[in-house]
Design a protein around this motif. Sequence first.
Motif, PDB file in Angstrom:
ATOM      1  N   UNK A 114      -7.199   5.599 -18.436  1.00 16.40           N
ATOM      2  CA  UNK A 114      -7.041   4.902 -17.161  1.00 16.40           C
ATOM      3  C   UNK A 114      -7.978   3.704 -17.141  1.00 16.40           C
ATOM      4  N   UNK A 115      -7.431   2.534 -16.860  1.00 16.55           N
ATOM      5  CA  UNK A 115      -8.217   1.305 -16.864  1.00 16.55           C
ATOM      6  C   UNK A 115      -8.088   0.623 -15.502  1.00 16.55           C
ATOM      7  N   UNK A 116      -9.132   0.679 -14.653  1.00 19.07           N
ATOM      8  CA  UNK A 116      -9.041   0.084 -13.312  1.00 19.07           C
ATOM      9  C   UNK A 116      -8.853  -1.423 -13.316  1.00 19.07           C
ATOM     10  N   UNK A 117      -9.024  -2.073 -14.466  1.00 19.22           N
ATOM     11  CA  UNK A 117      -8.834  -3.520 -14.536  1.00 19.22           C
ATOM     12  C   UNK A 117      -7.353  -3.900 -14.608  1.00 19.22           C
ATOM     13  N   UNK A 118      -6.485  -2.936 -14.948  1.00 16.68           N
ATOM     14  CA  UNK A 118      -5.058  -3.231 -15.134  1.00 16.68           C
ATOM     15  C   UNK A 118      -4.263  -2.948 -13.856  1.00 16.68           C
ATOM     16  N   UNK A 119      -4.710  -3.507 -12.756  1.00 20.32           N
ATOM     17  CA  UNK A 119      -4.163  -3.173 -11.440  1.00 20.32           C
ATOM     18  C   UNK A 119      -2.685  -3.488 -11.307  1.00 20.32           C
ATOM     19  N   UNK A 120      -2.239  -4.587 -11.877  1.00 19.31           N
ATOM     20  CA  UNK A 120      -0.831  -4.973 -11.715  1.00 19.31           C
ATOM     21  C   UNK A 120       0.109  -3.989 -12.414  1.00 19.31           C
ATOM     22  N   UNK A 121      -0.420  -3.154 -13.325  1.00 13.74           N
ATOM     23  CA  UNK A 121       0.399  -2.215 -14.082  1.00 13.74           C
ATOM     24  C   UNK A 121       0.355  -0.800 -13.515  1.00 13.74           C
ATOM     25  N   UNK A 122      -0.426  -0.591 -12.470  1.00 10.04           N
ATOM     26  CA  UNK A 122      -0.580   0.753 -11.916  1.00 10.04           C
ATOM     27  C   UNK A 122       0.747   1.342 -11.449  1.00 10.04           C
ATOM     28  N   UNK A 123       0.911   2.628 -11.710  1.00 10.85           N
ATOM     29  CA  UNK A 123       1.881   3.454 -11.011  1.00 10.85           C
ATOM     30  C   UNK A 123       1.064   4.461 -10.210  1.00 10.85           C
ATOM     31  N   UNK A 124       1.446   4.699  -8.968  1.00  7.04           N
ATOM     32  CA  UNK A 124       0.598   5.536  -8.130  1.00  7.04           C
ATOM     33  C   UNK A 124       1.419   6.421  -7.192  1.00  7.04           C
ATOM     34  N   UNK A 125       0.768   7.520  -6.819  1.00  6.02           N
ATOM     35  CA  UNK A 125       1.248   8.376  -5.736  1.00  6.02           C
ATOM     36  C   UNK A 125       0.099   8.444  -4.746  1.00  6.02           C
ATOM     37  N   UNK A 126       0.236   7.769  -3.618  1.00  6.83           N
ATOM     38  CA  UNK A 126      -0.790   7.811  -2.590  1.00  6.83           C
ATOM     39  C   UNK A 126      -0.461   8.937  -1.623  1.00  6.83           C
ATOM     40  N   UNK A 127      -1.485   9.638  -1.150  1.00  9.69           N
ATOM     41  CA  UNK A 127      -1.193  10.828  -0.370  1.00  9.69           C
ATOM     42  C   UNK A 127      -2.354  11.225   0.545  1.00  9.69           C
ATOM     43  N   UNK A 128      -2.023  12.036   1.533  1.00  7.95           N
ATOM     44  CA  UNK A 128      -2.994  12.646   2.437  1.00  7.95           C
ATOM     45  C   UNK A 128      -2.624  14.117   2.567  1.00  7.95           C
ATOM     46  N   UNK A 129      -3.609  14.971   2.447  1.00  9.83           N
ATOM     47  CA  UNK A 129      -3.368  16.416   2.515  1.00  9.83           C
ATOM     48  C   UNK A 129      -2.782  16.816   3.872  1.00  9.83           C
TER      49      UNK A 129
END
Length: 211
Positions: free
Chosen positions: A93-108
């Motif tokens: 995981x490289x936080x510098x590659x932001x434009x390439x991120x795939x994510x699942x954002x969530x709240x419990x």
Amino acid sequence: MAFDFKKEYKDIYQPSKKPSIIEMPSITYVAVRGQGDPNVEGGQYQRAMQMLYGISFTIKMSPKAGHNIDGYFPYVVPPLEGFWSLDESNGEFDPARKSEFKWISCIRLPDFVTPDIFAWAAEEASKKKGADFSAAEMLTINEGMCVQCMHIGPYDDEPPTIESMHKFAAEQGFCVNLTDKRLHHEIYLSDPRRCAPERLRTVIRLPIARM
């Protein structure tokens, strides 16, 4: 007093700044999937935030709306979380590659939330905000065995913390086991709009497997 997940489950939300091993239970979330830089103004990530918080607070405030939910108890909305991945990264995981991120954002979600309650909350929040919340889903994730650590500081400074977690896991006979289903996980305990970058508190959690 309102139930506070961060205080009641300190092993999950308040780990040490030194890496440790944890066996995670299954947890159910309101979740939105997306990709790209989370900092883009008006982008997918910011639209996801509207859905997550809209649905979460609709459930929390349901008694005031006259909507009675079996098993409901007053609670503090849990912190924002994110599961992150990168294509062709060999598990890194490289936080510098932001434009390439795939994510699942969530709240419990509290355990009393059923699919029917979730559907009601999503529809209610969508009406209130005048926006399409159909991308939000009720998602249960079982992370299993993980290494975790509290990272203090900017998100872009995470690599040394992540490296220390890899090292600790190896010392305990594990290897970090990132796959398309077991993802880099972060829990955001600080609001970056109100907190200096050097004081941000982020739980980082990585799935592991025996060597």
